[in-house]
Design a protein around this motif. Structure first.
Motif, PDB file in Angstrom:
ATOM      1  N   CYS A  98     -37.355 -39.181  87.165  1.00 44.78           N
ATOM      2  CA  CYS A  98     -36.626 -40.051  88.091  1.00 44.78           C
ATOM      3  C   CYS A  98     -35.383 -39.294  88.585  1.00 44.78           C
ATOM      4  O   CYS A  98     -34.655 -38.722  87.783  1.00 44.78           O
ATOM      5  CB  CYS A  98     -36.230 -41.324  87.353  1.00 44.78           C
ATOM      6  SG  CYS A  98     -35.127 -42.398  88.276  1.00 44.78           S
ATOM      7  N   CYS A 122     -32.039 -41.394  87.027  1.00 44.57           N
ATOM      8  CA  CYS A 122     -31.679 -41.402  85.604  1.00 44.57           C
ATOM      9  C   CYS A 122     -32.106 -40.129  84.884  1.00 44.57           C
ATOM     10  O   CYS A 122     -31.672 -39.875  83.775  1.00 44.57           O
ATOM     11  CB  CYS A 122     -32.262 -42.629  84.910  1.00 44.57           C
ATOM     12  SG  CYS A 122     -34.063 -42.624  84.808  1.00 44.57           S
ATOM     13  N   CYS A 175     -37.649 -44.532  89.126  1.00 46.78           N
ATOM     14  CA  CYS A 175     -38.465 -45.262  88.154  1.00 46.78           C
ATOM     15  C   CYS A 175     -38.288 -46.771  88.328  1.00 46.78           C
ATOM     16  O   CYS A 175     -37.387 -47.233  89.029  1.00 46.78           O
ATOM     17  CB  CYS A 175     -38.117 -44.831  86.722  1.00 46.78           C
ATOM     18  SG  CYS A 175     -36.503 -45.399  86.138  1.00 46.78           S
ATOM     19  N   CYS A 220     -34.725 -48.075  87.313  1.00 47.36           N
ATOM     20  CA  CYS A 220     -33.614 -47.776  88.230  1.00 47.36           C
ATOM     21  C   CYS A 220     -33.743 -48.512  89.559  1.00 47.36           C
ATOM     22  O   CYS A 220     -32.743 -48.780  90.207  1.00 47.36           O
ATOM     23  CB  CYS A 220     -33.526 -46.277  88.501  1.00 47.36           C
ATOM     24  SG  CYS A 220     -32.973 -45.323  87.079  1.00 47.36           S
ATOM     25  N   ARG A 240     -27.357 -44.741  82.695  1.00 45.39           N
ATOM     26  CA  ARG A 240     -28.721 -44.274  82.432  1.00 45.39           C
ATOM     27  C   ARG A 240     -28.834 -42.766  82.641  1.00 45.39           C
ATOM     28  O   ARG A 240     -29.471 -42.059  81.857  1.00 45.39           O
ATOM     29  CB  ARG A 240     -29.716 -44.979  83.362  1.00 45.39           C
ATOM     30  CG  ARG A 240     -30.118 -46.356  82.899  1.00 45.39           C
ATOM     31  CD  ARG A 240     -31.219 -46.947  83.779  1.00 45.39           C
ATOM     32  NE  ARG A 240     -32.451 -46.166  83.825  1.00 45.39           N
ATOM     33  CZ  ARG A 240     -33.315 -46.069  82.819  1.00 45.39           C
ATOM     34  NH1 ARG A 240     -33.078 -46.684  81.686  1.00 45.39           N
ATOM     35  NH2 ARG A 240     -34.409 -45.353  82.947  1.00 45.39           N
TER      36      ARG A 240
HETATM   37 ZN   LIG Z   1     -34.737 -43.911  86.638  1.00 43.86          ZN
END
Ligand SMILES: [Zn+2]
Length: 105
Positions: free
Chosen positions: A3, A6, A41, A44, A59
């Protein structure tokens, strides 16, 4: 694949946010140009949609700690850098998320 917000690969990114316009972030060391869509993701995604910068940063910071051994100064720099990038990203504007095409990187 990780991602872009994060830094985690679990859960894997399944969404893609395109920027409305490109932007540049300048640090003492480098100039970073951002134009490509951001892989995101499931966790998020709502944070990005609602612009919850501090939750994304928290994160991202955990993602970094999993991946690398950073000293305190490096961690501070990472946090500062992430904040600057995400703030610039939100200022540039994001389009609505679309499902990430499988197999793209
Ligand atoms: Zn993420």
């Amino acid at each position: 694949m990780r991602c872009d917000f994060c830094g985690h690969d679990n859960p894997p990114p399944v969404w893609s946010f395109a920027q409305k316009k490109g932007f540049t972030v300048v640090t003492e060391l480098d100039t970073h140009r951002f134009e490509a869509p951001w892989a995101c993701c499931e966790i998020c995604k709502p944070l990005v949609v609602k612009r919850q910068l501090h939750l994304i940063l928290a994160r991202a910071q955990r993602g970094m700690l999993d991946g690398e051994m950073l000293n305190r100064q490096e961690r501070r720099f990472q946090r500062w850098f992430h904040k600057k990038v995400f703030q610039s990203l939100f200022n540039a504007g994001l389009k609505d998320p679309v499902p990430l095409e499988p197999g793209t990187d």
